[in-house]
Design a protein around this motif. Structure first.
Motif, PDB file in Angstrom:
ATOM      1  N   PHE A  74       0.856  -1.174   0.000  1.00 35.79           N
ATOM      2  CA  PHE A  74       0.000   0.000   0.000  1.00 35.79           C
ATOM      3  C   PHE A  74       0.899   1.234   0.000  1.00 35.79           C
ATOM      4  N   ALA A  75       0.322   2.389  -0.289  1.00 37.60           N
ATOM      5  CA  ALA A  75       1.125   3.620  -0.294  1.00 37.60           C
ATOM      6  C   ALA A  75       0.253   4.810   0.070  1.00 37.60           C
ATOM      7  N   SER A  76       0.907   5.865   0.516  1.00 40.51           N
ATOM      8  CA  SER A  76       0.223   7.110   0.854  1.00 40.51           C
ATOM      9  C   SER A  76      -0.165   7.854  -0.420  1.00 40.51           C
ATOM     10  N   HIS A  77      -0.891   8.960  -0.265  1.00 36.22           N
ATOM     11  CA  HIS A  77      -1.135   9.844  -1.388  1.00 36.22           C
ATOM     12  C   HIS A  77       0.187  10.455  -1.825  1.00 36.22           C
ATOM     13  N   ILE A  78       0.256  10.917  -3.058  1.00 36.11           N
ATOM     14  CA  ILE A  78       1.519  11.319  -3.668  1.00 36.11           C
ATOM     15  C   ILE A  78       1.602  12.841  -3.826  1.00 36.11           C
ATOM     16  N   PRO A  79       2.731  13.456  -3.449  1.00 35.44           N
ATOM     17  CA  PRO A  79       2.876  14.901  -3.631  1.00 35.44           C
ATOM     18  C   PRO A  79       3.060  15.265  -5.100  1.00 35.44           C
ATOM     19  N   PRO A 138       5.368  17.608 -12.079  1.00 35.12           N
ATOM     20  CA  PRO A 138       6.084  16.392 -12.446  1.00 35.12           C
ATOM     21  C   PRO A 138       6.395  16.333 -13.943  1.00 35.12           C
ATOM     22  N   ALA A 139       7.468  15.626 -14.295  1.00 36.35           N
ATOM     23  CA  ALA A 139       7.840  15.466 -15.695  1.00 36.35           C
ATOM     24  C   ALA A 139       6.678  14.827 -16.461  1.00 36.35           C
ATOM     25  N   PRO A 140       6.591  15.065 -17.784  1.00 34.17           N
ATOM     26  CA  PRO A 140       5.449  14.548 -18.558  1.00 34.17           C
ATOM     27  C   PRO A 140       5.178  13.056 -18.364  1.00 34.17           C
ATOM     28  N   ALA A 141       6.231  12.234 -18.374  1.00 35.88           N
ATOM     29  CA  ALA A 141       6.014  10.791 -18.197  1.00 35.88           C
ATOM     30  C   ALA A 141       5.492  10.490 -16.796  1.00 35.88           C
ATOM     31  N   THR A 142       5.993  11.211 -15.795  1.00 35.89           N
ATOM     32  CA  THR A 142       5.516  11.013 -14.427  1.00 35.89           C
ATOM     33  C   THR A 142       4.050  11.393 -14.307  1.00 35.89           C
ATOM     34  N   ALA A 143       3.686  12.542 -14.891  1.00 33.50           N
ATOM     35  CA  ALA A 143       2.287  12.981 -14.855  1.00 33.50           C
ATOM     36  C   ALA A 143       1.377  11.943 -15.508  1.00 33.50           C
ATOM     37  N   GLU A 144       1.867  11.320 -16.580  1.00 30.89           N
ATOM     38  CA  GLU A 144       1.090  10.287 -17.262  1.00 30.89           C
ATOM     39  C   GLU A 144       0.900   9.071 -16.344  1.00 30.89           C
ATOM     40  N   LEU A 145       1.965   8.687 -15.666  1.00 28.03           N
ATOM     41  CA  LEU A 145       1.912   7.510 -14.793  1.00 28.03           C
ATOM     42  C   LEU A 145       1.075   7.738 -13.541  1.00 28.03           C
ATOM     43  N   LEU A 146       0.935   8.992 -13.125  1.00 24.15           N
ATOM     44  CA  LEU A 146       0.188   9.290 -11.907  1.00 24.15           C
ATOM     45  C   LEU A 146      -1.311   9.454 -12.158  1.00 24.15           C
ATOM     46  N   GLN A 147      -1.758   9.279 -13.386  1.00 25.81           N
ATOM     47  CA  GLN A 147      -3.195   9.382 -13.654  1.00 25.81           C
ATOM     48  C   GLN A 147      -3.940   8.303 -12.862  1.00 25.81           C
ATOM     49  N   GLY A 148      -4.957   8.727 -12.127  1.00 24.30           N
ATOM     50  CA  GLY A 148      -5.733   7.809 -11.316  1.00 24.30           C
ATOM     51  C   GLY A 148      -5.195   7.593  -9.925  1.00 24.30           C
ATOM     52  N   THR A 187       9.902  10.701  -9.491  1.00 24.94           N
ATOM     53  CA  THR A 187      10.514  10.421 -10.786  1.00 24.94           C
ATOM     54  C   THR A 187       9.632   9.448 -11.575  1.00 24.94           C
ATOM     55  N   PRO A 188       9.830   9.361 -12.896  1.00 22.85           N
ATOM     56  CA  PRO A 188       9.060   8.381 -13.672  1.00 22.85           C
ATOM     57  C   PRO A 188       9.240   6.953 -13.160  1.00 22.85           C
ATOM     58  N   THR A 189      10.460   6.582 -12.803  1.00 23.21           N
ATOM     59  CA  THR A 189      10.685   5.226 -12.285  1.00 23.21           C
ATOM     60  C   THR A 189       9.953   5.015 -10.971  1.00 23.21           C
ATOM     61  N   GLY A 190      10.006   6.017 -10.083  1.00 21.72           N
ATOM     62  CA  GLY A 190       9.288   5.909  -8.822  1.00 21.72           C
ATOM     63  C   GLY A 190       7.796   5.756  -9.032  1.00 21.72           C
ATOM     64  N   ALA A 191       7.236   6.555  -9.949  1.00 25.84           N
ATOM     65  CA  ALA A 191       5.803   6.483 -10.227  1.00 25.84           C
ATOM     66  C   ALA A 191       5.426   5.132 -10.827  1.00 25.84           C
ATOM     67  N   ALA A 192       6.243   4.626 -11.757  1.00 25.94           N
ATOM     68  CA  ALA A 192       5.937   3.340 -12.392  1.00 25.94           C
ATOM     69  C   ALA A 192       6.009   2.199 -11.380  1.00 25.94           C
TER      70      ALA A 192
END
Length: 400
Positions: A145-150, A166-176, A190-195
């Motif tokens: 599980f994880a907390s909400h994301i800044p 956030p960088a474009p790829a990160t913003a894409e990964l954070l959808q939802g 980061t994108p890797t962190g978000a993925a």
């Protein structure tokens, strides 16, 4: 059931998450050995204890002979599949790299197989992704599980220029993903962190009911003026012993009334090779009284977009409905049992106070029945009997 909770109060990156899992007790030498089983230049993972605004944390450093070798998604998939990592680690790592590729593809407006992997194909990212899932495997984590994301402001400079954070790829990964706005002088997620979060986390929110046993901190490589730049991981046990838990899944649906019937067989093959958990076809009557087919696909939460793209590509539909829902499932595992004719995989599901539900793998039973000239029912019953014996022996061993 062992739970890991990722507290992203200062964001998350791949190296910070790996460091936090090492701080929780994951053996860094085993993580390093697993990564070096892959066909990549040898890497070394060095850890050090640091104090970040008074908080003791672990920081990781990746050492390698870095080259300018190009790695696209197909090459990374081959690298992972040809290694000797545990199956769950390979599957989760592949899922994460596919997420990264899909995000980059959507950002740049190109097909996934044309994505140039820049940072994503770098050794650091391979180490972060594989290392995190291998650490979870070594720690025997069942659910994450994880907390909400800044979601902070500012800008970050990438290969193609300067972009908002956030960088474009990160913003894409954070959808939802539940996010909240904050102020910070540099990139927090980061994108890797978000993925990684999208691939491993079941739900985002407060700490779930659990008894904390370990708390680890993973330090970033930059300093924040306000709060410690660390990610915190809490590991503990779930208080529930009934074997029932909830998880999120994506449901994809579309109706089709103008597709060649033979094409459904090809669609089934593509769905079987996709991340889909299950799929089925339902006869329906559509508007104007036309007979049609309702295609329903269940996919892991966060992978709905990938499956929706597959449906748009391989059916005649012009649109797909997507929704994320929770489902109640039993804890289950796959065991392999020996019969008089060969090995059979068996799915075992557990519910507290009840006998396990045992279901032999149909294809394994079918292959044996066909090759040996046996009734499918005979092979099936033999596999169930072998599974019951195996589980009884395991229970006796634990009791001793």
């Amino acid at each position: 059931m062992r739970i890991a909770y990722i507290d992203c109060f200062s964001g998350v990156s791949g190296d910070m998450l790996l460091a936090a899992l090492v701080d929780c007790g994951a053996d860094v030498s085993e993580v390093e050995a697993g990564i070096n089983s892959l066909a990549i230049p040898p890497v070394s993972i060095t850890t050090s204890k640091v104090r970040v605004k008074g908080v003791s944390a672990t920081r990781v450093w990746i050492g390698s002979e870095r080259g300018a070798e190009f790695r696209n998604l197909a090459k990374i998939e081959r690298i992972l599949n040809d290694g000797s990592l545990p199956g769950p680690v390979i599957a989760q790592s592949l899922k994460t790299f596919r997420r990264l590729a899909l995000a980059e593809a959507r950002v740049h407006g190109i097909p996934v197989d044309e994505v140039h992997f820049h940072e994503i194909g770098a050794l650091d990212t391979i180490v972060d992704v594989v290392g995190c899932f291998l650490a979870l495997y070594l720690l025997r984590i069942d659910r994450v599980f994880a907390s909400h994301i800044p979601w902070n402001g500012g800008f970050v400079t990438l290969e193609h220029g300067t972009y908002p954070v956030p960088a474009p790829a990160t913003a894409e990964l954070l959808q939802g993903v539940p996010c909240y706005g904050c102020e910070a002088p540099f990139e927090l997620v980061t994108p890797t962190g978000a993925a990684l979060l999208r691939s491993m986390v079941e739900e985002f929110g407060p700490l779930p009911p659990m008894s904390p046993q370990r708390v680890g901190y993973g330090a970033g490589h930059r300093e924040r003026p306000d709060v410690p730049n660390v990610v915190r991981v809490v590991i503990g046990d779930s208080p529930s012993e009934d074997g029932i838990f909830t998880e999120l899944v994506d449901i994809l649906e579309t109706q089709v009334d103008d597709m060649v019937p033979e094409f459904y067989s090809f669609l089934s093959e593509r769905l079987a090779d996709s991340p889909a958990l299950d799929y089925f076809y339902t006869p329906v009557y559509m508007k104007k009284g036309r007979p049609g087919c309702l295609v329903t696909v269940i996919a892991p939460a966060g992978l709905g977009q990938e499956v929706a793209t597959l449906l748009l590509e391989h059916t005649s539909t012009l649109g797909v409905r997507c929704q994320t829902v929770s489902r109640v499932v039993l804890k289950r595992e796959i065991i392999t049992v020996s019969t008089g004719w060969g090995e059979v995989r068996v799915k075992v599901a557990y519910l507290s106070g009840r006998a396990p539900k045992i279901s032999p793998e149909f294809e394994d039973c079918r292959s044996i029945a066909w090759a040996r000239g046996l009734s499918l029912d005979v092979v099936y019953r033999e596999a169930v009997s072998a599974a019951v014996t195996s589980l009884s022996l395991a229970d006796s061993s634990e009791g001793a």
